[in-house]
Enzyme design. Structure first.
Site, PDB file in Angstrom:
ATOM      1  N   GLU A 102      -6.407  -6.677   1.252  1.00  0.00           N
ATOM      2  CA  GLU A 102      -5.405  -7.126   0.275  1.00  0.00           C
ATOM      3  C   GLU A 102      -4.633  -8.326   0.805  1.00  0.00           C
ATOM      4  O   GLU A 102      -3.420  -8.432   0.637  1.00  0.00           O
ATOM      5  CB  GLU A 102      -4.436  -5.978  -0.060  1.00  0.00           C
ATOM      6  CG  GLU A 102      -5.111  -4.741  -0.594  1.00  0.00           C
ATOM      7  CD  GLU A 102      -4.130  -3.636  -0.958  1.00  0.00           C
ATOM      8  OE1 GLU A 102      -2.932  -3.929  -1.192  1.00  0.00           O
ATOM      9  OE2 GLU A 102      -4.560  -2.470  -1.017  1.00  0.00           O
ATOM     10  N   ASP A 137      -2.583 -11.386   1.616  1.00  0.00           N
ATOM     11  CA  ASP A 137      -1.740 -12.465   1.080  1.00  0.00           C
ATOM     12  C   ASP A 137      -0.668 -12.770   2.118  1.00  0.00           C
ATOM     13  O   ASP A 137      -0.211 -11.897   2.846  1.00  0.00           O
ATOM     14  CB  ASP A 137      -1.145 -12.151  -0.293  1.00  0.00           C
ATOM     15  CG  ASP A 137      -0.428 -10.817  -0.389  1.00  0.00           C
ATOM     16  OD1 ASP A 137      -0.116 -10.215   0.665  1.00  0.00           O
ATOM     17  OD2 ASP A 137      -0.171 -10.355  -1.509  1.00  0.00           O
ATOM     18  N   GLU A 147      -2.738   4.690   2.047  1.00  0.00           N
ATOM     19  CA  GLU A 147      -1.341   4.737   2.481  1.00  0.00           C
ATOM     20  C   GLU A 147      -0.826   6.156   2.721  1.00  0.00           C
ATOM     21  O   GLU A 147       0.187   6.572   2.163  1.00  0.00           O
ATOM     22  CB  GLU A 147      -0.450   4.003   1.474  1.00  0.00           C
ATOM     23  CG  GLU A 147      -0.814   2.547   1.326  1.00  0.00           C
ATOM     24  CD  GLU A 147      -0.032   1.841   0.223  1.00  0.00           C
ATOM     25  OE1 GLU A 147       0.925   2.431  -0.319  1.00  0.00           O
ATOM     26  OE2 GLU A 147      -0.392   0.692  -0.097  1.00  0.00           O
ATOM     27  N   HIS A 152      -0.664  -7.768   4.349  1.00  0.00           N
ATOM     28  CA  HIS A 152       0.406  -8.464   3.620  1.00  0.00           C
ATOM     29  C   HIS A 152       1.373  -9.021   4.662  1.00  0.00           C
ATOM     30  O   HIS A 152       2.071  -8.269   5.333  1.00  0.00           O
ATOM     31  CB  HIS A 152       1.140  -7.507   2.693  1.00  0.00           C
ATOM     32  CG  HIS A 152       0.275  -6.882   1.643  1.00  0.00           C
ATOM     33  ND1 HIS A 152      -0.257  -7.593   0.591  1.00  0.00           N
ATOM     34  CD2 HIS A 152      -0.156  -5.601   1.477  1.00  0.00           C
ATOM     35  CE1 HIS A 152      -0.969  -6.785  -0.179  1.00  0.00           C
ATOM     36  NE2 HIS A 152      -0.935  -5.571   0.340  1.00  0.00           N
ATOM     37  N   ASN A 169      -7.455   3.172   3.741  1.00  0.00           N
ATOM     38  CA  ASN A 169      -6.805   1.880   3.534  1.00  0.00           C
ATOM     39  C   ASN A 169      -5.296   2.014   3.722  1.00  0.00           C
ATOM     40  O   ASN A 169      -4.690   2.979   3.245  1.00  0.00           O
ATOM     41  CB  ASN A 169      -7.107   1.394   2.104  1.00  0.00           C
ATOM     42  CG  ASN A 169      -6.705  -0.040   1.860  1.00  0.00           C
ATOM     43  OD1 ASN A 169      -7.141  -0.941   2.563  1.00  0.00           O
ATOM     44  ND2 ASN A 169      -5.887  -0.260   0.841  1.00  0.00           N
TER      45      ASN A 169
END
Length: 474
Positions: A285, A287, A176, A256, A219
């Site tokens: 990640e 979801d 990030e 996300h 990432n």
């Protein structure tokens, strides 16, 4: 992973996260890859269909992983689901800087080791997350000057990667580092402020020297839409790194999503364009907020996009069950709070080419009819795994009529060997890899009833699941 909201592109307010191919031939079939205890698969006729996420993904040449919290590894349902469905793990918080080095040069690996040890005992892959990130930093890091910060970053990377050298297949080296919004700017973190743009490259070069065999990833989140400025900024950095020989092997897309930030229509384009730079892409990640068919279709789309890109090497969902998700109120995962499979699970499994067979405890395969219409079906599941072996169980179920006896063949893949059996009488072919199992004594089963037998397979480095022949009844 992200810690505070930045723009409406985000999946919503984010709080600090709490610390916290397998195929089984059921009739006449093909060989399979087994990933974790409790995995089971079904074949009907001559076509195979894996029945767990890891198994189905393995058949497509991918891994299917999840974020794991060390303090949940004592919960039976959590571990059972983890072991059955996933073949890769990412530490949810236990490998972040504040967890591993809370005070300078004082490292605590206990919780991270617990996750790594569990994964290795199950033959799972491990993603390392994360080495350099602006969030979840201990306060002492923010008080360092430029040269001192560089020294601390170098030491942290070396110590952490050294601890897990040879055990981690991919590391999120930097996480990030770019701002949301339309600027495409670097995030104004303590690393950016005191080390400048070069700190990302420095981190990757340090990481390569620390573990030359680990894949090194950048990432980030909100890099899913190809048209967004943040996506383009990361792309340009990776392109520059590849052109100049900076050691970067992969790019992680956190993925996300929610109703305000759904899976974009150009998601496949994004993944492919990054892959075309010569890096692997990983969904790290995943979801998706929601429920029912809408959530299921978005999950399906993500999986299909990954499968369409040859360098998309795996998918990781950010948690096992909704109840422990950092977004629990959004119910964003594949298992509900009671570990029941959701429609999203079925969509993912189907997209991977698998089939749940309509049950959670097993699947049914065909059989060979005998006199008087006698028939039986067989199902397989792995029940235990250790570092060098695993136990399997085959359930034999009578059809619509009673049967007097049954037999089924079990074929293991060389150099595997069956070292023990129970609840049946085995015989072997000359190769020692094909076992025919018959009942101990009376093999009578009433219509619809079942029995089971078990065996231990010495893996000898091959964790492929046994192949079952058709069940023969009379």
């Amino acid at each position: 992973m992200i810690d505070t909201p930045h723009t409406t592109e985000r999946p919503g307010p984010r709080r600090r996260r709490p610390r916290s191919g397998l195929r089984t031939a059921l009739v006449l079939g093909a060989s399979v890859a087994l990933a974790a205890a409790g995995t089971l698969t079904a074949l009907t006729g001559t076509a195979s269909a894996a029945s767990t996420l890891a198994a189905a993904a393995a058949e497509k040449g991918r891994y299917f992983g999840t974020a794991v919290a060390a303090n949940r590894l004592g919960e039976s349902a959590y571990v059972t689901t983890l072991n059955r469905e996933f073949d890769s793990v990412t530490a949810e918080n236990e490998m972040k800087w504040d967890a591993l080095e809370p005070s300078r040069n004082s490292f605590t690996f206990t919780n991270a080791d617990r996750i790594v040890n569990h994964a290795q005992s199950r033959g799972m892959k491990i993603r390392g997350h994360t080495l350099v990130w602006h969030s979840q930093l201990p306060s002492w890091v923010g008080n360092l000057s430029g040269n001192d910060l560089r020294s601390a970053m170098t030491n942290h990377i070396n110590r952490v990667m050294g601890q897990y050298k040879g055990k981690i297949h991919s590391w999120d080296v930097v996480n990030e580092a770019f701002e949301d919004g339309s600027s495409g700017a670097r995030r104004n973190s303590v690393f950016q402020q005191r080390l400048g743009n070069g700190y990302i490259e420095e981190a990757f070069r340090i990481a390569r020297a620390a573990d030359p065999n680990a894949k090194l990833c950048y990432n980030d989140y909100n890099t899913d839409n190809w048209s967004h400025a943040k996506t383009q900024a990361v792309y340009n950095m990776v392109k520059d790194f590849k052109a100049r020989g900076v050691p970067i092997d992969c790019v992680g897309f956190q993925a996300h999503f929610n109703s305000g930030n759904p899976v974009p229509n150009n998601y496949h384009t994004t993944l492919q364009n990054f892959a075309d730079l010569g890096v692997d892409v990983q969904i790290t990640e995943l979801d998706i907020a929601g429920s029912g068919s809408s959530q299921a279709e978005q999950y399906r789309g993500v999986v299909q996009a990954c499968l369409a890109v040859s360098r998309c090497t795996g998918i990781t969902v950010w948690g096992v069950t909704d109840k422990y998700s950092w977004r629990s109120s959004d119910t964003p995962l594949l298992f509900d709070g009671n570990y029941n499979k959701k429609p999203a699970y079925d969509a993912v499994l189907a997209a991977l080419g698998g089939s749940s067979g309509g049950t959670t405890g097993g699947t049914t395969g065909g059989g060979t009819g005998g006199s008087g219409g006698a028939s039986c079906t067989v199902t397989y599941e792995e029940t235990d795994r250790w570092g060098d072996r695993f136990n399997g169980r085959v359930t034999v179920k009578a059809g619509s009529s009673a049967i007097g006896t049954w037999s089924v063949t079990v074929t293991v893949a060389s150099p595997q060997r069956i070292s023990a059996t129970w609840n049946g009488t085995p015989s072997w072919d000359s190769s020692g890899t094909v076992m025919t199992m018959r009942p101990n004594g009376n093999g009578t089963l009433s219509a619809g009833s079942s029995t089971s037998f078990g065996f231990t397979v010495m893996a000898n480095g091959n964790w492929t699941a046994p192949r079952l022949g058709a069940c023969t009844a009379s």
